[in-house]
Structures are given as C-alpha cells and as structure tokens.
Write a protein that holds these residues in place. Structure first.
Motif, PDB file in Angstrom:
ATOM      1  N   HIS A 105      -5.434   4.785   8.951  1.00 32.11           N
ATOM      2  CA  HIS A 105      -5.408   4.212   7.601  1.00 32.11           C
ATOM      3  C   HIS A 105      -5.480   2.691   7.632  1.00 32.11           C
ATOM      4  O   HIS A 105      -6.161   2.079   6.807  1.00 32.11           O
ATOM      5  N   HIS A 129       0.851  -1.192   0.000  1.00 31.00           N
ATOM      6  CA  HIS A 129       0.000   0.000   0.000  1.00 31.00           C
ATOM      7  C   HIS A 129       0.881   1.235   0.000  1.00 31.00           C
ATOM      8  O   HIS A 129       1.910   1.277   0.678  1.00 31.00           O
ATOM      9  N   ASP A 186      -8.734  -6.686  16.365  1.00 35.71           N
ATOM     10  CA  ASP A 186     -10.007  -6.006  16.114  1.00 35.71           C
ATOM     11  C   ASP A 186     -10.607  -5.567  17.446  1.00 35.71           C
ATOM     12  O   ASP A 186     -10.010  -5.782  18.513  1.00 35.71           O
ATOM     13  N   ALA A 200      -6.953   0.967   9.908  1.00 35.49           N
ATOM     14  CA  ALA A 200      -8.329   0.637  10.283  1.00 35.49           C
ATOM     15  C   ALA A 200      -9.211   0.599   9.036  1.00 35.49           C
ATOM     16  O   ALA A 200     -10.096  -0.255   8.912  1.00 35.49           O
ATOM     17  N   GLU A 201      -8.957   1.483   8.087  1.00 32.03           N
ATOM     18  CA  GLU A 201      -9.701   1.461   6.829  1.00 32.03           C
ATOM     19  C   GLU A 201      -9.359   0.219   6.009  1.00 32.03           C
ATOM     20  O   GLU A 201     -10.226  -0.425   5.432  1.00 32.03           O
ATOM     21  N   ILE A 202      -8.096  -0.130   5.975  1.00 29.89           N
ATOM     22  CA  ILE A 202      -7.673  -1.320   5.232  1.00 29.89           C
ATOM     23  C   ILE A 202      -8.299  -2.574   5.825  1.00 29.89           C
ATOM     24  O   ILE A 202      -8.762  -3.457   5.113  1.00 29.89           O
ATOM     25  N   PHE A 203      -8.344  -2.650   7.175  1.00 32.91           N
ATOM     26  CA  PHE A 203      -8.901  -3.817   7.839  1.00 32.91           C
ATOM     27  C   PHE A 203     -10.403  -3.726   8.043  1.00 32.91           C
ATOM     28  O   PHE A 203     -11.004  -4.591   8.658  1.00 32.91           O
ATOM     29  N   ASP A 204     -11.029  -2.656   7.564  1.00 37.79           N
ATOM     30  CA  ASP A 204     -12.486  -2.511   7.616  1.00 37.79           C
ATOM     31  C   ASP A 204     -13.038  -2.326   9.018  1.00 37.79           C
ATOM     32  O   ASP A 204     -14.104  -2.843   9.343  1.00 37.79           O
ATOM     33  N   GLY A 205     -12.337  -1.652   9.878  1.00 38.85           N
ATOM     34  CA  GLY A 205     -12.837  -1.387  11.216  1.00 38.85           C
ATOM     35  C   GLY A 205     -11.731  -0.931  12.136  1.00 38.85           C
ATOM     36  O   GLY A 205     -10.562  -0.960  11.771  1.00 38.85           O
TER      37      GLY A 205
END
Length: 168
Positions: A119, A101, A149, A121-126
C-alpha cells in the motif's frame, strides 16, 4: 493467545512517512477478529494505528479480555458503537483515525506481512524498500525507519517512539 510487540510502529509527530490507520468495523465476529489482529500486529512495516470499531453488544469473556489487553497496551484502539451500522462504523473510523491515510479491512481477512509495504508503494508511486535501525545519540538512540525508492534514494523517514529496544 495474542502476542504484544513493544514499540509497534508509533512514529514521531511530523515524520515524513505516509501515516496509515488500519480500520476494521466489526459486528459479532470476536474470535476471528482476534485472529486478524494477531496477523496485523506482525506486519512489516507495522501500521501506525489499528482502529477497531466494534458494534458487538457483548463478547465472550476470553475475547473481551484479549481486546481490552490489546487496547490498554496501545496495540489497538477500540471504539464501541451502541448500534450496528456499517455506514456509521466506517464514518466513525474516518473521524477517529489519527493518521493521514485510512485502510479499511474486513475483520476476517488474512494479512500477508508485506500488506502495508504494498500500500505504501502505491502511495509513493512505485516500489519501496524499508530499513529499520537504531539512531545515533543525537536522536536518543530511538529506532529510525527509512523508506527508499528502487534506486536507494530516501523517500521518507520517521523516528519511532520509545520501545524496549530503544532503551537497551
């Protein structure tokens, strides 16, 4: 004066964590670039790579010295281009980046310490939480970064490369 941190975020090959290059195209902004780099060196977690694509023909001696020291220490990777072009600089950064990335930043931005966490958190969807500890003898007592998570489940981990702390 810029502070160098040992072992800044270099992760082992094949690590499960989303790898991130911060890329900064720059032109005639040496002093402010050094301030931005200083902030980026204190991100928590650190970037895997800070790639500077410099299109400045010549910096003042103090700026040139700081950039060379940081590059030689592995804190940043410095790539020079002979002619200014933001498009060429961004394409060069994409080709030169070593991580999966790439996050492009301006050379004059102020980075909050949690920039990369947001950023990722956005990649991991939460939302994510990080833990950094010293591994067991089985992993050569190297620092281990874990990403969890909101329920505490492990999303990713990485054994970091050698550092002063790992050798202690």
């Amino acid at each position: 004066r810029l502070e160098l941190r040992s072992g800044r975020g270099r992760r082992a090959r094949g690590a499960a964590l989303a790898m991130l290059t911060i890329a900064i195209p720059t032109y005639h902004r040496g002093a402010v670039l050094c301030e931005t780099i200083e902030m980026l060196l204190h991100l928590d977690p650190p970037a895997d790579e800070i790639l500077i694509v410099d299109q400045t023909p010549e910096h003042p001696p103090d700026v040139e010295s700081q950039l060379r020291v940081l590059d030689a220490a592995g804190a940043i990777r410095l790539v020079h281009l002979p002619a200014p072009s933001i498009t060429h600089a961004m394409n060069t950064a994409l080709r030169q980046a070593t991580q999966a990335h790439v996050l492009f930043l301006d050379d004059d931005m102020e980075a909050a310490p949690e920039l990369l966490a947001a950023h990722l958190a956005e990649i991991f969807d939460g939302p994510v939480t990080f833990s950094l500890g010293i591994g067991t003898a089985r992993v050569n007592r190297k620092p281990v970064l874990q990403v969890f998570d909101s329920d505490g489940r492990t999303l990713a981990f990485a054994k970091l490369a050698g550092s002063k702390r790992a050798r202690a």
